[in-house]
Design a protein around this motif. Structure first.
Motif, PDB file in Angstrom:
ATOM      1  N   ARG A 225       0.804  -1.217   0.000  1.00 37.11           N
ATOM      2  CA  ARG A 225       0.000   0.000   0.000  1.00 37.11           C
ATOM      3  C   ARG A 225       0.840   1.271   0.000  1.00 37.11           C
ATOM      4  O   ARG A 225       0.292   2.380   0.014  1.00 37.11           O
ATOM      5  CB  ARG A 225      -0.940   0.007   1.212  1.00 37.11           C
ATOM      6  N   ARG A 226       2.150   1.116  -0.006  1.00 41.52           N
ATOM      7  CA  ARG A 226       2.999   2.296  -0.005  1.00 41.52           C
ATOM      8  C   ARG A 226       3.105   2.888  -1.407  1.00 41.52           C
ATOM      9  O   ARG A 226       2.874   2.215  -2.417  1.00 41.52           O
ATOM     10  CB  ARG A 226       4.381   1.945   0.550  1.00 41.52           C
ATOM     11  N   GLU A 227       3.498   4.147  -1.471  1.00 44.49           N
ATOM     12  CA  GLU A 227       3.493   4.880  -2.748  1.00 44.49           C
ATOM     13  C   GLU A 227       4.390   4.218  -3.787  1.00 44.49           C
ATOM     14  O   GLU A 227       4.014   4.091  -4.961  1.00 44.49           O
ATOM     15  CB  GLU A 227       3.942   6.330  -2.503  1.00 44.49           C
ATOM     16  N   ARG A 228       5.568   3.781  -3.384  1.00 42.64           N
ATOM     17  CA  ARG A 228       6.494   3.159  -4.340  1.00 42.64           C
ATOM     18  C   ARG A 228       5.885   1.881  -4.931  1.00 42.64           C
ATOM     19  O   ARG A 228       5.970   1.637  -6.136  1.00 42.64           O
ATOM     20  CB  ARG A 228       7.810   2.832  -3.636  1.00 42.64           C
ATOM     21  N   GLU A 229       5.268   1.072  -4.057  1.00 41.90           N
ATOM     22  CA  GLU A 229       4.689  -0.184  -4.526  1.00 41.90           C
ATOM     23  C   GLU A 229       3.448   0.064  -5.385  1.00 41.90           C
ATOM     24  O   GLU A 229       3.184  -0.665  -6.340  1.00 41.90           O
ATOM     25  CB  GLU A 229       4.354  -1.088  -3.337  1.00 41.90           C
ATOM     26  N   ARG A 230       2.672   1.085  -5.043  1.00 43.45           N
ATOM     27  CA  ARG A 230       1.500   1.400  -5.865  1.00 43.45           C
ATOM     28  C   ARG A 230       1.903   1.828  -7.262  1.00 43.45           C
ATOM     29  O   ARG A 230       1.178   1.592  -8.229  1.00 43.45           O
ATOM     30  CB  ARG A 230       0.651   2.488  -5.204  1.00 43.45           C
ATOM     31  N   ALA A 231       3.089   2.455  -7.367  1.00 40.47           N
ATOM     32  CA  ALA A 231       3.565   2.850  -8.691  1.00 40.47           C
ATOM     33  C   ALA A 231       3.860   1.626  -9.553  1.00 40.47           C
ATOM     34  O   ALA A 231       3.776   1.689 -10.786  1.00 40.47           O
ATOM     35  CB  ALA A 231       4.824   3.708  -8.556  1.00 40.47           C
TER      36      ALA A 231
END
Length: 428
Positions: A225-231
């Protein structure tokens, strides 16, 4: 056509196999056995010996024990023998307090607890707890199921003996299932008789939400759910399914005192059979009836496969549980029985052979792998793609495919199981 009597037998089976549990079911079952022996003893335990089958030992070595901040069997045994109540079943450790944990630490530090590998029992799931104290001795034995007591003895007098009652798989239930019967039951039984399965949604969803709000284990759910993983993964139904499912496992394997709804003696199986279906239903606006039937289809498929696999094996339980959730998702996508069959075959063609190397925080990664395959298998099935009988272990008959999967996990991987346990117990 399933008769009313047979329908009731299946309902009873689901109610027995889908039950709440706090903590990993293997060390909790050991605690349960110790608790029952302590009740028989009726005195302060001075010495505790627990004998375990290899699979029980393997699955209880590296997992957090609820409410303790500690890992492994000794504290589970100590708490079961001192504050556990057998009437709680797989929630036997619900009354853990800091004072109880400190008391357990003293028992461990004073070397009053012995844990021994049992080599004589043919049961894959075997626990024998013997307690001495106050001039008395008491033994409780669990075999064939996480809550199935088969022998109770006090001061040499046998109070109960159900040994020789049959193998692990045979004890699951007398109801005869096939994938077609699972499908028929889940899609045609009166809705009011099935609504109880929604409790799996409430408990397991709550566990996931609590995990996502904290920091447990390897934080697989929070990582997704973190921004890097969502990217990378996107903010999709797929990503939310993986995050929610692995999060509940993160908390459970870390020893958070959070109840989950288990399936066939495994909380992780209950999580993986529930949350992918729940998230997909929520994200696509499925009504209550379709959600209920999808959850029942998922859970009963798991129960059916476990009947021939057995409670514990060298095959990771996420393979079985994710196969159930793949069926539930395919149903929610609008699939009929042919698509359910295809989803099961796709799962077996892909994940068969994933080893179980014990219960531990990294199980959340395995659940993510299993669930990702579940979604892929359902999508392929809905697009008319199914692994064919000329490929690997897949056959035309889906029930034969399931037997191929379970015979590999139950029989052919026994040497794998022995090597895994050897590696786990001989680390430098």
């Amino acid at each position: 056509m399933i008769s009313p009597r047979e329908r009731e037998r299946i309902l009873d089976l689901v109610r027995r196999e889908v039950i709440p549990a706090i903590g990993c079911t293997e060390p909790v079952a050991v605690a349960l056995c110790a608790a029952r022996a302590a009740e028989l003893l009726g005195a302060e335990p001075e010495r505790i010996e627990v004998r375990l089958s290899a699979n029980m030992l393997k699955n209880a070595m590296g997992v957090g024990i609820p409410g303790t901040g500690m890992i492994g069997l000794p504290i589970a045994v100590a708490l079961g023998a001192t504050i556990g109540r057998s009437e709680y079943g797989l929630e036997v450790l619900r009354d853990v307090t800091p004072e109880a944990v400190e008391r357990g630490r003293i028992l461990i530090d004073e070397r009053r607890i012995a844990i021994v590998l049992e080599t004589d029992s043919p049961e894959v799931l075997y626990i024998a707890a013997t307690l001495t104290g106050g001039g008395h001795t008491a033994t409780a034995v669990i075999a064939g199921g996480h809550t199935r007591f088969v022998r109770l003895v006090r001061d040499g007098e046998t109070l109960f003996d159900a040994t020789g009652g049959g193998s692990d798989a045979a004890q699951t239930d007398e109801a005869e299932l096939s994938l077609a019967r699972v499908w028929e039951f889940a899609t045609t039984a009166p809705l009011d008789e099935l609504r109880f399965i929604l409790e799996t949604r409430r408990l397991n969803r709550a566990a996931a939400e609590r995990s996502l709000a904290g920091a447990y284990g390897h934080e697989v759910g929070r990582t997704l759910r973190r921004e890097r993983e969502r990217a990378v993964m996107g903010d999709s139904i797929f990503a939310r399914i993986l995050s929610c499912t692995s999060a509940a496992c993160d908390a459970r394997m870390a020893g958070a005192p959070i109840p989950v709804m288990s399936n066939s003696g495994s909380g992780n199986q209950g999580i993986a059979a529930t949350l992918p279906v729940v998230v997909y239903a929520e994200e696509t606006g499925a009504d209550e009836e379709r959600t209920v039937r999808a959850l029942m289809l998922s859970h009963l498929t798991v129960i059916y496969i476990k009947q021939s696999l057995g409670r514990l094996s060298a095959l990771c339980g996420c393979v079985v549980a994710a196969t159930g959730s793949s069926c539930g998702i395919a149903y929610l996508m609008g699939g009929g029985y042919p698509q359910i069959v295809a989803a099961v075959k796709n799962m077996i063609a892909n994940l068969t052979g994933m080893i179980c190397d014990g219960a531990k925080p990294s199980c959340a990664m395995k659940l993510a792998s299993g669930v990702s395959t579940a979604v892929l298998s359902a999508m392929m099935a809905m697009d008319g793609h199914c692994v064919t009988p000329v490929e690997g272990i897949i056959e035309e008959d889906v029930d034969k495919c399931i037997r191929n999967l379970t015979s590999i996990g139950r029989d052919s991987m026994r040497e794998t199981d022995r090597l895994v346990l050897h590696i786990m117990t001989h680390k430098s």
